[in-house]
Scaffold this active site. Structure first.
Site, short mmCIF file in Angstrom:
data_model
loop_
_atom_site.label_atom_id
_atom_site.label_comp_id
_atom_site.label_asym_id
_atom_site.label_seq_id
_atom_site.Cartn_x
_atom_site.Cartn_y
_atom_site.Cartn_z
N VAL A 86 0.83 -1.21 0.00
CA VAL A 86 0.00 0.00 0.00
C VAL A 86 0.86 1.26 0.00
CG1 VAL A 86 -1.63 1.35 1.39
CG2 VAL A 86 -2.01 -1.09 1.05
N GLU A 87 1.90 1.25 0.79
CA GLU A 87 2.72 2.47 0.94
C GLU A 87 3.58 2.77 -0.28
OE1 GLU A 87 2.68 4.78 3.29
OE2 GLU A 87 1.23 3.77 4.58
#
Length: 156
Positions: free
Chosen positions: A61-62
């Site tokens: 996600v990051e």
């Protein structure tokens, strides 16, 4: 009438085959896609008592597994750490290179472990990882209900 029943049966078979194909593709994507940095994730996960899959999810996600990722806010590397967060979580010892895979994953896991001790559930700890511990504490102080990710008043 027989013709319409036959068409319905054909459509049902087509939908069943399509659903099976989608299920297989989803399985391949989720479970058979090679995971990058497995050694570093495994080591840091064990050191900080985290589930490997949670760490992989944060990295996906990051940064989407891009070791050289930099956010608009200045977060760096795979786990998108702010330099100030890296200094804080290292106990003031600082860091050498947030783009170094092992160092970034190690500091990111240490920070995630810290947040999981501070907040009551994974969703809130992840919100703090993304938005910052201070923002989450402010939301809680304001009485904002953070029982699910949908309740978190943050754009990302």
């Amino acid at each position: 009438m027989r013709s319409s029943h036959r068409k319905v049966k054909i459509l049902a078979v087509i939908f069943a085959v399509l659903a099976a194909v989608i299920a297989v593709l989803l399985y391949i994507y989720l479970f058979l896609t090679p995971k990058k940095y497995i050694g570093e994730v495994r080591s840091a996960s064990q050191t900080y008592s985290l589930e490997e899959e949670l760490v992989f999810a944060v990295i996906r996600v990051e940064s989407n597994f891009k070791a050289n990722a930099v956010s608009r806010a200045g977060a760096c590397g795979l786990m998108q750490l702010m330099p100030s967060t890296a200094i804080f979580i290292s106990g003031g010892a600082g860091y050498n290179d947030l783009f170094d895979i092992e160092e970034n994953i190690g500091l990111g896991c240490k920070y995630l472990s810290y947040l999981l001790r501070k907040f009551p559930d994974v969703e809130i700890a992840l919100a703090a990882y993304n938005a910052g511990e201070g923002k989450v504490r402010a939301w809680i102080a304001e009485g904002i209900e953070l029982s699910s990710l949908h309740d978190i008043p943050y754009g990302e």
